[in-house]
Design an enzyme around this catalytic site. Sequence first.
Site, PDB file in Angstrom:
ATOM      1  N   CYS A  66      38.670  25.196  36.957  1.00 56.71           N
ATOM      2  CA  CYS A  66      40.311  25.700  37.210  1.00 56.71           C
ATOM      3  C   CYS A  66      41.163  24.513  37.898  1.00 56.71           C
ATOM      4  CB  CYS A  66      40.380  26.804  38.086  1.00 56.71           C
ATOM      5  SG  CYS A  66      38.957  28.023  37.573  1.00 56.71           S
TER       6      CYS A  66
ATOM      7  N   LYS B 170      44.485  34.158  33.142  1.00 57.43           N
ATOM      8  CA  LYS B 170      45.006  35.382  33.649  1.00 57.43           C
ATOM      9  C   LYS B 170      46.063  36.163  33.751  1.00 57.43           C
ATOM     10  CE  LYS B 170      40.763  34.682  35.865  1.00 57.43           C
ATOM     11  NZ  LYS B 170      39.864  35.327  36.664  1.00 57.43           N
TER      12      LYS B 170
ATOM     13  N   GLU C 104      41.133  48.063  30.398  1.00 56.23           N
ATOM     14  CA  GLU C 104      40.232  48.263  30.715  1.00 56.23           C
ATOM     15  C   GLU C 104      40.378  48.007  32.464  1.00 56.23           C
ATOM     16  OE1 GLU C 104      39.825  46.492  28.565  1.00 56.23           O
ATOM     17  OE2 GLU C 104      38.734  44.941  28.532  1.00 56.23           O
TER      18      GLU C 104
ATOM     19  N   SER D  36      27.726  38.705  32.209  1.00 56.42           N
ATOM     20  CA  SER D  36      27.723  39.172  33.280  1.00 56.42           C
ATOM     21  C   SER D  36      28.519  40.618  33.396  1.00 56.42           C
ATOM     22  CB  SER D  36      28.037  38.711  34.335  1.00 56.42           C
ATOM     23  OG  SER D  36      28.271  39.504  35.496  1.00 56.42           O
TER      24      SER D  36
ATOM     25  N   CYS E 114      32.941  35.149  34.705  1.00 51.01           N
ATOM     26  CA  CYS E 114      34.761  35.254  35.303  1.00 51.01           C
ATOM     27  C   CYS E 114      35.705  34.296  34.868  1.00 51.01           C
ATOM     28  CB  CYS E 114      34.622  34.853  36.989  1.00 51.01           C
ATOM     29  SG  CYS E 114      33.092  32.698  37.047  1.00 51.01           S
TER      30      CYS E 114
ATOM     31  N   GLU F   6      44.059  38.731  31.035  1.00 51.87           N
ATOM     32  CA  GLU F   6      42.847  39.364  31.466  1.00 51.87           C
ATOM     33  C   GLU F   6      43.548  40.229  32.513  1.00 51.87           C
ATOM     34  OE1 GLU F   6      40.961  37.574  34.469  1.00 51.87           O
ATOM     35  OE2 GLU F   6      39.349  38.461  34.448  1.00 51.87           O
TER      36      GLU F   6
ATOM     37  N   GLU G 114      26.905  39.340  41.047  1.00 50.56           N
ATOM     38  CA  GLU G 114      26.699  39.056  40.014  1.00 50.56           C
ATOM     39  C   GLU G 114      25.339  38.522  40.854  1.00 50.56           C
ATOM     40  OE1 GLU G 114      29.544  36.561  36.889  1.00 50.56           O
ATOM     41  OE2 GLU G 114      28.060  35.025  38.220  1.00 50.56           O
TER      42      GLU G 114
ATOM     43  N   GLU H 154      22.895  40.860  39.598  1.00 53.81           N
ATOM     44  CA  GLU H 154      22.260  41.552  38.700  1.00 53.81           C
ATOM     45  C   GLU H 154      21.606  40.178  38.338  1.00 53.81           C
ATOM     46  OE1 GLU H 154      26.074  41.178  37.080  1.00 53.81           O
ATOM     47  OE2 GLU H 154      25.432  42.426  34.583  1.00 53.81           O
TER      48      GLU H 154
END
Length: 465
Positions: free
Chosen positions: A387, A242, A250, A203, A183, A245, A163, A166
């Site tokens: 978190c 999560k 993908e 990102s 994230c 996710e 990241e 990037e």
Amino acid sequence: MSYKDPIIHIDEQLCTGCRRCAAVCPVDAIIGEPGHPQTIDAHRCVVCGQCVQICTAYAADNESTTALRAVKLQERGQLPNVREPLFAAYSSGDIQKVKAVLADPKRFKVVQCAPAIRVSLAEEFGLPFGTLTPGKMAAALRRLKFDRIYDTNFAADVTIMEEGSELIGRVMSGERLPMFTSCCPAWVKHAETVAPELLEHLSSCKSPMQMAGALFKTYGAELDGIAPSDIFSVAVMPCTCKKFECSREEMSVNGCREVDVVITTRELASLIKDQGIDFIHLPDEPFDSPLGKYSGAGSIFGVTGGVMEAAIRTGYELITHEQIPNLQLDFVRGEEGIRTAEVQIGELELKVAVVAGLKYVDAVLAKVAEGTCPYHFIEVMACPEGCVSGGGQPKLLLETQRKIAYQARKSAVYRHDSHQKVRKSHENPDIIKLYKDFLGEPLGHTSHHLLHTKFVDRSLKEEMS
Ligand code: SF4
Ligand code: SF4
């Protein structure tokens, strides 16, 4: 693939209609009249689990309700001997699946733990808020018969390499700015739902959890000489989203799911108790190498501002080729809300913003859409303080406890960082080795294939996942 289980539920037999959950929902996804059972609009819901954290309506626990409790625990995917009350708002559990696989000697079981677990797990065993127990956690996971005890913090270091590179590329070219972190899956789902036209600003990095999963089934499989399809990859997360996710289409590598199952902090505690492990008296044990060795920067991802702080530590040194003068970047640390700063990095004045709490992000998105957003880099975490305050963390029933617990967990995260010998992601020797032996370079061909992703337009109502 479409995730059919909405993951977050409100039990209509138990809901009193107090609407405390509606008050904390950052996206107004809870529908209903006061005094009547509430329902969740699964399209808007970002699966953050804040409603699960705040709900205090629970089933009476007495002889006449024992049979009903057993049925509901089964429906909720919890273990039959769990002692927590049955609250109206709850998240789907996956602990039964994990328990079954742990008993199967033919599977190679790999586990990773998010940064925010080691500062909260001990609360489930009666220790004070914010007690830091990475060593006992590793020991408990080994006694549960995981074959490799790895760490999401290692992949947080990888995230910074990818990241950060990037961001540097985008700042140099002036393209697709501001860049948002990617994230937090609840933030990503919200962006996909309300602002699909702005997704190029996220990102392209997968979250650390998914990067770790991809590395376990490639680099890790090679190191252990195991077929990727024989690896069962479990992630212990503070976060209910999560679970969503890891099921995204993908998030697979060479035909295998990167993460097979996600369990929360509370679910891990229930499994440790179920197996009769005396958590408090466990010795401190290490994580396995090399995918379990992390820097201090990797460990601060669990708090608001942590990704930003880790990125600046590395970005500063990659751009200036000089040591950053101070590793403790207080200007990005803080609580719920938005913080902004300007950071001088060589010739560059980097403008950054940290958004803690999803309800604050829509104003930022509106500025990006107008073309008036002044920042280069924006961290967004859906939960109020990152978190450490996630929907899968130990549940806090009193409002007064909540602030104290979040503060204690955050302090523990920063203490953990300050005790690490290596505190910058790019100086982690196992990260250097990973790039040398396997990935090549940040944003290179292998990284692109394994560690980066694309986002989905979810603006249509019928598209839940
Ligand atoms: S999980 Fe989060 S977004 Fe979904 S209903 Fe609960 S508080 Fe709202
Ligand atoms: S802030 Fe953390 S716990 Fe909360 S939704 Fe985002 S990733 Fe999950």
